[in-house]
Design an enzyme around this catalytic site. Structure first.
Site, PDB file in Angstrom:
ATOM      1  N   ASP A   1      48.016  41.969  24.386  1.00  0.00           N
ATOM      2  CA  ASP A   1      47.913  43.302  23.798  1.00  0.00           C
ATOM      3  C   ASP A   1      49.326  43.878  23.642  1.00  0.00           C
ATOM      4  O   ASP A   1      50.152  43.799  24.550  1.00  0.00           O
ATOM      5  CB  ASP A   1      47.053  44.219  24.684  1.00  0.00           C
ATOM      6  CG  ASP A   1      46.613  45.474  23.958  1.00  0.00           C
ATOM      7  OD1 ASP A   1      45.415  45.638  23.734  1.00  0.00           O
ATOM      8  OD2 ASP A   1      47.495  46.306  23.612  1.00  0.00           O
TER       9      ASP A   1
ATOM     10  N   HIS B   1      37.226  44.946  14.708  1.00  0.00           N
ATOM     11  CA  HIS B   1      36.979  43.502  14.794  1.00  0.00           C
ATOM     12  C   HIS B   1      36.725  43.288  16.285  1.00  0.00           C
ATOM     13  O   HIS B   1      37.626  43.550  17.101  1.00  0.00           O
ATOM     14  CB  HIS B   1      38.222  42.732  14.291  1.00  0.00           C
ATOM     15  CG  HIS B   1      38.086  41.237  14.306  1.00  0.00           C
ATOM     16  ND1 HIS B   1      38.384  40.449  13.207  1.00  0.00           N
ATOM     17  CD2 HIS B   1      37.727  40.381  15.287  1.00  0.00           C
ATOM     18  CE1 HIS B   1      38.206  39.181  13.512  1.00  0.00           C
ATOM     19  NE2 HIS B   1      37.801  39.115  14.781  1.00  0.00           N
TER      20      HIS B   1
ATOM     21  N   HIS C   1      36.495  42.694  20.036  1.00  0.00           N
ATOM     22  CA  HIS C   1      37.511  42.111  20.919  1.00  0.00           C
ATOM     23  C   HIS C   1      37.181  42.433  22.359  1.00  0.00           C
ATOM     24  O   HIS C   1      36.617  43.482  22.660  1.00  0.00           O
ATOM     25  CB  HIS C   1      38.918  42.617  20.563  1.00  0.00           C
ATOM     26  CG  HIS C   1      39.017  44.101  20.406  1.00  0.00           C
ATOM     27  ND1 HIS C   1      38.604  44.754  19.262  1.00  0.00           N
ATOM     28  CD2 HIS C   1      39.471  45.068  21.238  1.00  0.00           C
ATOM     29  CE1 HIS C   1      38.804  46.048  19.396  1.00  0.00           C
ATOM     30  NE2 HIS C   1      39.320  46.279  20.602  1.00  0.00           N
TER      31      HIS C   1
ATOM     32  N   CYS D   1      41.790  43.758   7.712  1.00  0.00           N
ATOM     33  CA  CYS D   1      41.549  43.878   9.159  1.00  0.00           C
ATOM     34  C   CYS D   1      42.770  43.387   9.928  1.00  0.00           C
ATOM     35  O   CYS D   1      43.244  42.267   9.720  1.00  0.00           O
ATOM     36  CB  CYS D   1      40.307  43.072   9.526  1.00  0.00           C
ATOM     37  SG  CYS D   1      40.080  42.881  11.293  1.00  0.00           S
TER      38      CYS D   1
ATOM     39  N   HIS E   1      34.916  37.449  11.523  1.00  0.00           N
ATOM     40  CA  HIS E   1      35.021  38.911  11.559  1.00  0.00           C
ATOM     41  C   HIS E   1      33.663  39.519  11.894  1.00  0.00           C
ATOM     42  O   HIS E   1      32.785  39.600  11.034  1.00  0.00           O
ATOM     43  CB  HIS E   1      35.537  39.465  10.226  1.00  0.00           C
ATOM     44  CG  HIS E   1      35.661  40.962  10.231  1.00  0.00           C
ATOM     45  ND1 HIS E   1      36.810  41.609  10.631  1.00  0.00           N
ATOM     46  CD2 HIS E   1      34.757  41.932   9.938  1.00  0.00           C
ATOM     47  CE1 HIS E   1      36.612  42.912  10.568  1.00  0.00           C
ATOM     48  NE2 HIS E   1      35.372  43.142  10.149  1.00  0.00           N
TER      49      HIS E   1
END
Ligand code: AMP
Ligand code: ZN
Length: 114
Positions: A30, A98, A100, A4, A46
């Site tokens: 980001d 995952h 976010h 991941c 996770h």
């Protein structure tokens, strides 16, 4: 999760510009910003997507929102406003599996999204 991307960021196997970190969450810039401020806040556990949040793991989601509140004040975007985005699944536009939360701010954002 060994494969991941965001778990690799958590484990510092992939570099990122970290703005906040504690034992449960991490916030980083980001890499492809869509606004002057574009931060991602993720749990260290996770969790794949919003579909996988339940009574057993949802405490960290509340904590993420408290961290977001702190970050937007530090970044000075709290008064003008900002957007918190969670994309879920294919139609939601989720590209990293995952969970976010995007914080987007620093400009007028449009609505509705595409
Ligand atoms: P989403 O499309 O909601 O799954 O969002 C995934 C986000 O992760 C996108 O906005 C990407 O620009 C961002 N992203 C992908 N790789 C990285 C990276 N290595 N570091 C920081 N952000 C990333
Ligand atoms: Zn992960």
């Amino acid at each position: 999760m060994s494969n991941c991307l965001f778990c690799k960021i958590i484990n510092k196997e992939i570099p990122s510009e970290i703005l906040y970190e504690d034992d449960r969450v991490i916030a980083f810039k980001d890499v492809n910003p869509q606004a002057p401020v574009h931060i991602l806040v993720i749990p260290k556990e996770h969790i794949e997507s919003a579909n996988d949040v339940d009574e057993g793991n949802s405490d960290v989601i509340g904590h993420i929102f408290a961290v977001i509140n702190r970050l937007v004040k530090e970044l000075g975007i709290d008064k003008d406003g900002y957007r918190i985005v969670n994309n879920c699944g294919e139609f939601g536009g989720q590209t990293v599996s995952h969970i976010h939360f995007h914080i987007l701010g620093g400009r007028q954002l449009l609505w509705p999204p595409g």
